[in-house]
Design an enzyme around this catalytic site. Structure first.
Site, PDB file in Angstrom:
ATOM      1  N   ASP A   1       0.464   3.829   1.767  1.00  0.00           N
ATOM      2  CA  ASP A   1       0.292   4.397   3.179  1.00  0.00           C
ATOM      3  C   ASP A   1       1.898   4.697   3.681  1.00  0.00           C
ATOM      4  O   ASP A   1       2.756   3.665   3.532  1.00  0.00           O
ATOM      5  CB  ASP A   1      -0.320   3.278   4.037  1.00  0.00           C
ATOM      6  CG  ASP A   1      -0.816   4.030   5.489  1.00  0.00           C
ATOM      7  OD1 ASP A   1       0.273   4.639   5.932  1.00  0.00           O
ATOM      8  OD2 ASP A   1      -1.955   3.927   5.719  1.00  0.00           O
TER       9      ASP A   1
ATOM     10  N   CYS B   1      -6.076  -0.161   6.700  1.00  0.00           N
ATOM     11  CA  CYS B   1      -5.809   0.806   5.627  1.00  0.00           C
ATOM     12  C   CYS B   1      -7.017   1.547   5.090  1.00  0.00           C
ATOM     13  O   CYS B   1      -8.332   1.023   4.913  1.00  0.00           O
ATOM     14  CB  CYS B   1      -5.755  -0.571   4.456  1.00  0.00           C
ATOM     15  SG  CYS B   1      -5.473   0.247   2.745  1.00  0.00           S
TER      16      CYS B   1
ATOM     17  N   CYS C   1       0.905  -1.120   0.077  1.00  0.00           N
ATOM     18  CA  CYS C   1       0.014  -0.059  -0.001  1.00  0.00           C
ATOM     19  C   CYS C   1       1.074   1.390  -0.141  1.00  0.00           C
ATOM     20  O   CYS C   1       2.079   1.287   0.539  1.00  0.00           O
ATOM     21  CB  CYS C   1      -0.945   0.031   1.226  1.00  0.00           C
ATOM     22  SG  CYS C   1      -1.827   1.374   1.384  1.00  0.00           S
TER      23      CYS C   1
ATOM     24  N   ARG D   1       3.050   4.866   6.280  1.00  0.00           N
ATOM     25  CA  ARG D   1       3.199   4.218   7.560  1.00  0.00           C
ATOM     26  C   ARG D   1       3.672   2.789   7.210  1.00  0.00           C
ATOM     27  O   ARG D   1       4.030   2.065   8.177  1.00  0.00           O
ATOM     28  CB  ARG D   1       2.236   4.024   8.508  1.00  0.00           C
ATOM     29  CG  ARG D   1       1.738   5.431   9.044  1.00  0.00           C
ATOM     30  CD  ARG D   1       0.379   5.281   9.632  1.00  0.00           C
ATOM     31  NE  ARG D   1      -0.692   4.896   8.723  1.00  0.00           N
ATOM     32  CZ  ARG D   1      -1.987   4.879   9.028  1.00  0.00           C
ATOM     33  NH1 ARG D   1      -2.297   5.173  10.420  1.00  0.00           N
ATOM     34  NH2 ARG D   1      -2.962   4.502   8.184  1.00  0.00           N
TER      35      ARG D   1
ATOM     36  N   HIS E   1      -1.948  -4.012   5.041  1.00  0.00           N
ATOM     37  CA  HIS E   1      -2.025  -3.716   6.299  1.00  0.00           C
ATOM     38  C   HIS E   1      -3.429  -3.172   6.938  1.00  0.00           C
ATOM     39  O   HIS E   1      -4.203  -2.659   6.277  1.00  0.00           O
ATOM     40  CB  HIS E   1      -1.181  -2.530   6.328  1.00  0.00           C
ATOM     41  CG  HIS E   1      -1.514  -1.157   5.810  1.00  0.00           C
ATOM     42  ND1 HIS E   1      -2.216  -0.216   6.791  1.00  0.00           N
ATOM     43  CD2 HIS E   1      -1.947  -0.678   4.541  1.00  0.00           C
ATOM     44  CE1 HIS E   1      -2.728   0.855   5.908  1.00  0.00           C
ATOM     45  NE2 HIS E   1      -2.436   0.625   4.508  1.00  0.00           N
TER      46      HIS E   1
HETATM   47 CO    CO Z   1      -3.387   1.397   3.060  1.00  0.00          CO
END
Ligand code: CO
Length: 194
Positions: A44, A101, A42, A46, A98
């Site tokens: 993302d 998400c 992803c 993080r 994750h």
């Molecule tokens: Co995500």
């Protein structure tokens, strides 16, 4: 501009650190890349592939998109996969989702997100396939967690069924989920040769 200047300062400090540890660090890296892994994760911020696996530049070929969607008609992902398999000769392909998400959460809502709706549709399709199982989970967090796992599982199955992997059956496709709360990776699907 302040935060941009900071990035360049940090970059210089990082490069100096690497060179101090190994004078040939960048010369060696510039010569060749031989990663064993293709990471599909992803976007993302993080869930950075190298950091959470403690790998160095050169060890992982990376593709990231919103909610680590695997779509065999996505020319971007398919080009990355083809290059990773045929030229870089990766041995493992990892699809990593994750918990928590935002892409999965958005896809599971009835709201419209403009242009992103086309992308989120691919996750809605995964939901539609498993609607009875997913919708039977009362707790919202648990329901979203299940969708994160099913989305990874769907990605693994799609990659395994792709012509590219059928033609290169020694490549192992893994489905993992990363937990933002403790930094731990969990095996969800795949992990064996097809
Ligand atoms: Co995500």
């Amino acid at each position: 501009m302040e935060i941009i200047s900071k990035i360049f300062l940090e970059n210089k400090a990082w490069a100096a650190d690497k060179t101090n540890m190994d004078r040939e660090y960048f010369n060696k890296l510039a010569l060749i890349q031989e990663p064993d892994f293709l990471w599909i994760g992803c976007s993302d911020s993080r869930v950075p592939a190298n950091e959470i696996t403690n790998t160095e530049p050169g060890e992982m070929f990376v593709h990231r998109n919103i909610a680590n969607v695997v779509d065999l008609h996505d020319i971007n992902l398919m080009s990355v996969m083809q290059y990773a398999v045929e030229y870089l000769k990766v041995k493992h392909i990892i699809v990593c989702g994750h918990y928590g998400c935002g892409g999965i959460k958005a896809a599971m809502s009835n709201d419209s997100f403009g242009n992103m709706d086309v992308w989120l549709k691919k996750i809605k399709d995964v939901h539609a396939k498993h609607a009875s199982e997913v919708d039977g989970i009362i707790n919202e967090e648990d329901r979203l967690k299940k969708m994160v796992e099913l989305n990874v599982q769907a990605g693994v199955h799609k990659i395994q069924s792709s012509e590219l992997i059928q033609a290169n059956p020694s490549i192992i496709v893994h489905g993992w989920v990363y937990d933002l709360h403790d930094g731990i990776l969990h095996r969800i699907a795949g992990g064996e040769t097809i």
